[in-house]
Design a protein around this motif. Structure first.
Motif, PDB file in Angstrom:
ATOM      1  N   HIS A  62     -10.931  -3.210  -4.157  1.00 26.72           N
ATOM      2  CA  HIS A  62     -10.065  -2.454  -3.148  1.00 26.72           C
ATOM      3  C   HIS A  62      -8.682  -2.529  -3.484  1.00 26.72           C
ATOM      4  O   HIS A  62      -7.616  -3.245  -2.288  1.00 26.72           O
ATOM      5  CB  HIS A  62      -9.580  -4.953  -2.480  1.00 26.72           C
ATOM      6  N   GLN A  63      -8.201  -2.103  -4.089  1.00 28.74           N
ATOM      7  CA  GLN A  63      -7.058  -1.577  -4.978  1.00 28.74           C
ATOM      8  C   GLN A  63      -7.130   0.085  -3.955  1.00 28.74           C
ATOM      9  O   GLN A  63      -5.841   0.903  -4.236  1.00 28.74           O
ATOM     10  CB  GLN A  63      -6.403  -1.114  -5.913  1.00 28.74           C
ATOM     11  N   TRP A  85       0.949  -1.040   0.751  1.00 25.84           N
ATOM     12  CA  TRP A  85       0.343   0.091   0.118  1.00 25.84           C
ATOM     13  C   TRP A  85       0.505   1.169   0.116  1.00 25.84           C
ATOM     14  O   TRP A  85       2.143   1.328   0.340  1.00 25.84           O
ATOM     15  CB  TRP A  85      -0.866   0.197   0.820  1.00 25.84           C
ATOM     16  N   ASN A 121      -1.691  -0.173  -3.592  1.00 29.51           N
ATOM     17  CA  ASN A 121      -3.022  -0.242  -3.435  1.00 29.51           C
ATOM     18  C   ASN A 121      -2.938   1.632  -2.793  1.00 29.51           C
ATOM     19  O   ASN A 121      -1.469   1.838  -2.088  1.00 29.51           O
ATOM     20  CB  ASN A 121      -3.725  -0.849  -2.316  1.00 29.51           C
TER      21      ASN A 121
END
Lengths: 271, 388
Positions: free
Chosen positions: B245-246, B194, B212
């Motif tokens: 979800h990213q 992330w 992410n």
């Protein structure tokens, strides 16, 4: 090595030199014996009156170091030692011995060039030079420009209200100042404003050196003690000129003291 | 992928001297203000809250800051290690590792790998560049932070994925000899990665690398711009389409049984916004951003309009204003569901809500009630609505 004149103005001739592939802007003004001027943290932004004063009796070549000005900043130029080598490359392109003048960070660059055996230099003037460490590991030699409040920095740099009102700069000048501070940060961050090896190398310098500093300079921890230590690191010790009405920015606050010293050295060279 | 909600506390040390007695919450606030006995109580509270969130079915997130009372999680990998043992089900997000500011990327790789194995593959690894006021505590040249950041990330990823014996690394900023990280990470080839950012250039790099993307307290307009830029970049580069979800958004969240309880909780959350005083000299150091962006700030400073806080624009905003701008989600479960659903629509969808659910002096029971309400009533509704 080549040079390309890009423009002329009342302030002189600006040319771009390629020094072993590094593009460097040089401003030339005046005529006579050559004086090479190496700017400090703010580039040439506030050096106009000093350069004009020197140019009354000499040919001033003001070199714009990589990171300042508008020329591309080569990725391999990362340290003050690189700047010193750029300066050395420029000096060998000049005819005859010159007087070399540096201000603050520029004086550090000059000192680094001198300890590497600068050719073509007859004498050097270091104005409020930085680059050495005198105190212990818990005592900074230089005010932390990245942690001190703006007012404290202003008092360290100027004995009185700056000649150039910073609030009145044009947008392009703030651009120039931002680039100058960016470049300064790249070069001085760690070790902070010094090269731990420089002080022990200054006895390699073979040309006469003058150190000019402001009596109320609070950028260094104690102006008299610090600049005396700097001067005494040369063999023989550098000549010291203490300017009563100036702080760290002697070049802005009392250019006359610097001009007088340069003219003295130029006259000695002509004698 | 299911919609995920991540509980987060900055772990504040809220017992401050009167505002007029200190210049800056960051960098210079003397550590004598910190009472270690009180500090121990607070750490116990914060780790208990994380355990409560885990038991309730939420995921959890930790971060780190330095030389500040706003966040006494000074070593997020240590908190992550504790949570790797203390939690049982939650995904564990560290957002993140300030790898520009650390001298040994391999050490970071080892810390993350250990936590990933101990937690049996529940770790999600964030990398952060760090805020300007962290530059003094880390003493990393701000001009070099971005270069160091990506070189460190590259080295860490290579160290996780090189499993057939040592390699060497002699980069511009880091040198490592005989790199051979033990333990090997649990999740193969490596944990999800992330990056939080406010910068368009970092969005591009995150999109290209498939990290992410987390947007923090930017409101719906800012989040929409960042998410769109991320999607657009992936599209332009011919990369796989962006999955929700990213994308992640961090806001302040408090759920109450009624409006009065929710408003009281929200006021406590505002502590974070209202106690983040930073001396101006730490906010805009040269090198942290390009000169062209910094020049107008210099001009403003010269004219006496220096920045006083990194979040000056929301410092004194009311709760209603913060809710309207999508920075805070507050109310009864139904109200919070409605606010998050509206936000989700306005930003074009995202898959992770990072929730600062605790702030300032908020006690365990107050926070735990909000966690419980969110987990029982809000999360299931959001999952039903958003999970594709």
């Amino acid at each position: 090595m080549w040079r390309d004149t890009v423009r002329t103005s009342n302030d002189g001739v600006v040319s771009i030199h390629s020094l072993r592939g590094v593009p460097v802007e040089v401003h030339e003004r005046g005529s006579g014996a050559i004086v090479v001027f190496v700017h400090g943290e703010d580039g040439l932004l506030f050096s106009g009156p000093l350069i004009a004063g020197i140019a009354h009796g000499a040919s001033v070549r003001s070199i714009v170091l990589p990171g300042w000005g508008h020329e591309p900043w080569p990725a391999h130029i990362t340290g003050v030692d690189d700047l010193a080598i750029v300066l050395l490359d420029y000096l060998v392109s000049l005819p005859g011995p010159v007087v070399l003048v540096g201000v603050s960070l520029g004086a550090w660059v000059v000192a680094e060039a001198l300890v590497r055996g600068a050719a073509n230099v007859r004498a050097a003037v270091l104005v409020a030079p930085v680059g050495i460490k005198v105190r212990g590991r818990t005592d900074r030699d230089y005010l932390d420009l990245y942690a001190a409040p703006a007012g404290e920095i202003a008092r360290a740099m100027h004995a009185s209200t700056p000649v150039v009102d910073r609030t009145m700069l044009a947008a392009v000048e703030f651009d120039e100042l931002a680039r100058a501070q960016h470049a300064t940060t790249r070069y001085v961050w760690k070790p902070y404003f010094h090269d731990p090896k420089l002080r022990r190398r200054l006895d390699r310098v073979l040309v006469p050196v003058s150190i000019i500093y402001g009596a109320t300079d609070r950028f260094v921890y104690d102006a008299d003690e610090f600049y005396t230590a700097y001067a005494n690191a040369f063999v023989p010790p550098a000549r010291v000129v203490r300017v009563a009405d100036a702080a760290h920015r002697v070049d802005e606050e009392c250019p006359r003291a610097i001009i007088d010293e340069i003219q003295r050295l130029v006259a000695e060279g002509l004698a | 992928m299911t919609f995920r909600s991540w509980f987060f506390t900055e772990m504040p040390y809220p017992d401050l001297p009167p505002d007029g007695e200190f210049e800056s919450m960051r960098v210079t606030l003397p550590s004598r203000v910190f009472d270690p006995v009180r500090g121990a109580e607070l750490y116990e509270r914060y780790f208990d809250l994380y355990r409560t969130a885990d038991a309730a079915g939420l995921d959890v997130m930790v971060n780190e800051h330095h030389a500040t009372a706003t966040c006494v999680d000074a070593c997020a990998p240590l908190a992550l290690a504790i949570l790797a043992r203390e939690t049982k089900h939650a995904r564990l997000l560290i957002l993140g590792n300030p790898v520009s500011n650390r001298e040994e990327p391999i050490r970071v790789a080892e810390e993350m790998a250990m936590c990933d194995v101990i937690s049996r593959g529940r770790v999600e690894v964030g990398f952060v560049r760090g805020v300007p006021q962290e530059i003094s505590p880390s003493n990393v040249n701000p001009v070099l932070m971005k270069e160091r950041f990506w070189e460190a990330v590259d080295l860490i990823v290579q160290s996780w994925t090189s499993i057939d014996g040592p390699f060497n690394w002699e980069g511009d900023h880091f040198h490592a000899r005989q790199v051979n990280v033990w333990p090997r990470v649990y999740q193969q080839p490596h944990p999800p990665m992330w990056i939080p950012t406010q910068s368009a250039s970092t969005v591009v790099e995150a999109a290209d690398r498939g990290f992410n993307l987390a947007v923090i307290l930017n409101g719906h307009d800012g989040a929409r711009r960042m998410f769109e830029a991320y999607r657009q970049r992936r599209l332009e580069q011919g990369l796989a389409p962006v999955m929700e979800h990213q994308l992640a958004y961090l806001g302040l969240v408090f759920v109450g049984e009624d409006d009065a309880q929710a408003q009281a909780g929200a006021r406590q959350l505002q502590w974070y916004l209202q106690n983040n005083k930073v001396a101006p000299q730490f906010l805009n150091p040269p090198g942290y951003q390009p000169p062209a962006l910094r020049a107008p700030i210099l001009a403003a400073e010269a004219r006496g309009t220096a920045l006083g806080s990194p979040i000056a624009d929301i410092l004194n905003a009311t709760i209603d204003e913060l809710v309207d701008r999508g920075m805070m989600f507050v109310g009864t479960p139904d109200a919070v569901i409605e606010q998050i659903t509206r936000f989700h629509e306005r930003v074009g969808g995202f898959g992770n809500l990072l929730m600062m659910m605790h702030g300032g002096h908020m006690d365990h029971d107050t926070t735990a009630r909000s966690i419980d309400l969110y987990a029982r009533e809000v999360q299931p509704a959001l999952r039903a609505a958003f999970t594709g």
